[in-house]
Scaffold this motif. Structure first.
Motif, short mmCIF file in Angstrom:
data_model
loop_
_atom_site.label_atom_id
_atom_site.label_comp_id
_atom_site.label_asym_id
_atom_site.label_seq_id
_atom_site.Cartn_x
_atom_site.Cartn_y
_atom_site.Cartn_z
N LEU A 29 0.83 -1.20 0.00
CA LEU A 29 0.00 0.00 0.00
C LEU A 29 0.87 1.26 0.00
O LEU A 29 0.60 2.23 -0.72
N ALA A 30 1.92 1.25 0.80
CA ALA A 30 2.82 2.41 0.86
C ALA A 30 3.49 2.65 -0.48
O ALA A 30 3.63 3.79 -0.94
N SER B 52 2.31 2.13 -3.26
CA SER B 52 1.31 2.67 -4.20
C SER B 52 0.82 4.05 -3.77
O SER B 52 -0.11 4.59 -4.38
N GLY B 53 1.38 4.60 -2.70
CA GLY B 53 1.01 5.95 -2.26
C GLY B 53 -0.30 6.02 -1.52
O GLY B 53 -0.96 7.07 -1.52
N VAL B 54 -0.70 4.93 -0.86
CA VAL B 54 -1.96 4.91 -0.12
C VAL B 54 -1.68 5.30 1.33
O VAL B 54 -0.82 4.73 1.99
N ASN B 55 -2.43 6.29 1.83
CA ASN B 55 -2.29 6.75 3.21
C ASN B 55 -3.24 5.96 4.10
O ASN B 55 -4.46 6.12 4.01
N VAL B 56 -2.69 5.11 4.95
CA VAL B 56 -3.49 4.26 5.83
C VAL B 56 -3.63 4.92 7.19
O VAL B 56 -2.69 5.50 7.72
N ASP B 57 -4.85 4.82 7.77
CA ASP B 57 -5.08 5.40 9.09
C ASP B 57 -5.35 4.30 10.11
O ASP B 57 -4.44 3.68 10.63
N ARG C 243 -6.81 2.69 -5.85
CA ARG C 243 -5.37 2.45 -5.80
C ARG C 243 -5.03 1.37 -4.79
O ARG C 243 -4.19 0.49 -5.04
N ALA C 244 -5.69 1.40 -3.62
CA ALA C 244 -5.43 0.41 -2.58
C ALA C 244 -5.86 -0.98 -3.03
O ALA C 244 -5.13 -1.96 -2.84
N VAL C 245 -7.05 -1.08 -3.63
CA VAL C 245 -7.55 -2.38 -4.09
C VAL C 245 -6.64 -2.96 -5.16
O VAL C 245 -6.28 -4.16 -5.13
#
Length: 409
Positions: free
Chosen positions: A284-285, A287-292, A317-319
């Protein structure tokens, strides 16, 4: 001469009438003996219109030319403000980012300020200039190209100017007259705060409060810049953002924030082994996905389910990142689901550091309203929960009442 920074947002200068009203506030400070650095945003919806023009050229536009186009909104507004001030007999001139110059990184569209050179403005102040009207949001990259700071970047510009010039205060003028205990549009009895700590403001800004840009609060906290959030449309005192030590006493919880920009993604039946979390969130990182928020549950069959939240705009993007990771064999899971019909509601307060029972009180208030909690995350001074979007307003009002935020300590 003592210096002030005064920042005016887009709604504060959306037409010439409002620009003259803003100029009169600047003149008032000049008449009180201050020199002023006035940081100006683009007028009204100008930036959105300019972004639309750029996006109409190509889906793969040059980010450097994108910055050159959208920065013109601030250039126009700052020049007009200088003209209005001159008409009020205030010695003023406009300064674009490259003229100051405001030095930034090369990340066009999301550049960060690396430094502001002060000699040029200081020389003009010494010659009699009273107001330097600076185009917010703008800087110049190491390559000499115009660079912009991202949405809300004029707030960061203002704090950076206040830091570089050691200003007495940085006033942020907007369409609200301060920071409230909750969104006044949702909670009729929301109360304006006289003071709020940097830490609380930073949490509220990151959790959905739109009063200040997160980066501007981070910068103010680092350099101890006293921020005052004030209305462009009245002369009320506003809210001072300051050190925790400057606040004598306050409620355990200072404010409630909500965010609709939340999505919940779950991956089911993941093999429970060392390194699986790194494989999931590393993909995820990358791919530039910001996880909370992150929740992991383990079953008896040595399989785990993982749930996390991310911005709605990053769901696709995450999927794609997770499915690609499964195809490559780095992550195995049985099923994947995404839910965008959720929201995040948070309580924030530095008093939580020294008081117990805040979480119990929060969860009890939601339970009384029959609101189910889907995820929880905490820090030292905040508790956030994920709930169905349909319950957002009821949740905010219930928590505001439960913590008696309409009444000051």
């Amino acid at each position: 001469m003592p210096l002030l920074t005064m920042k005016f947002g887009g709604t504060s200068v959306s037409d010439m009438e409002r620009m003259r009203a803003a100029a009169s506030k600047i003149k008032r400070e000049v008449d009180r003996g201050y020199n002023v650095i006035a940081v100006i945003s683009a007028m009204g919806d100008t930036t959105n219109n300019l972004v639309g023009l750029v996006e109409g050229t190509s889906s793969l536009f040059d980010a450097r030319e994108y910055d050159a186009v959208i920065s013109t909104g601030e250039s126009l507004a700052s020049a007009l403000m200088a003209l209005v001030l001159q008409d009020l007999d205030v010695p003023a001139r406009s300064w674009q980012g490259w003229q100051v110059p405001v030095r930034t990184t090369s990340a066009h569209g999301t550049a960060r300020i690396t430094g502001i050179e002060t000699k040029g403005l200081q020389a003009k102040f010494a010659e009699g200039m009273k107001v330097a009207v600076a185009a917010g949001f703008q800087g110049v990259s190491p390559e000499g190209r115009i660079a912009t700071l991202g949405r809300g970047g004029s707030d960061t510009s203002a704090v950076a100017f206040a830091t570089a010039f050691n200003c007495e205060r940085c006033d942020i003028y907007t369409d609200v007259d301060g920071v409230y205990t909750a969104d006044p549009r949702l909670v009729a009895n929301a109360r304006k705060l006289e003071k709020i700590s940097y830490e609380e403001m930073l949490e509220l800004a990151s959790l959905g409060a739109k009063v200040l840009q997160t980066r501007s609060v981070e910068l103010a906290m680092r350099y101890k810049v006293r921020l005052c959030v004030r209305s462009s449309f009245n002369d009320n005192s506003g809210t001072l953002v300051c050190d925790e030590e400057d606040i004598m006493e306050q409620n355990i919880v200072s404010g409630i924030a909500q965010s609709l920009d939340e999505a919940k993604i779950s991956i089911l039946s993941v093999e429970d082994r060392p390194g699986v979390a790194e494989a999931v969130f590393g993909s995820l990182a990358d791919s530039g996905v910001n996880v909370d928020m992150i929740i992991q549950t383990i079953s008896e069959r040595k399989l785990t389910d993982m749930t996390f939240t991310c911005p709605v705009s990053q769901v696709e993007r995450a999927v794609n990142a997770l499915r690609t990771a499964r195809e490559r064999g780095s992550v195995g899971f049985r099923d994947l689901s995404a839910d965008t019909d959720v929201c995040k509601v948070s309580v924030v307060g530095i008093g939580m550091r020294s008081h117990t029972g805040v979480a119990t009180k929060m969860f009890g208030a939601l339970a009384k309203k029959d609101i189910n909690i889907k995820a929880i995350s905490t820090s030292e001074i905040k508790i956030s929960v994920l709930v169905d979007r349909i319950h957002m307003e009821r949740a905010v009002r219930a928590l505001h009442d439960e913590f008696d935020l309409e009444t000051a300590t």
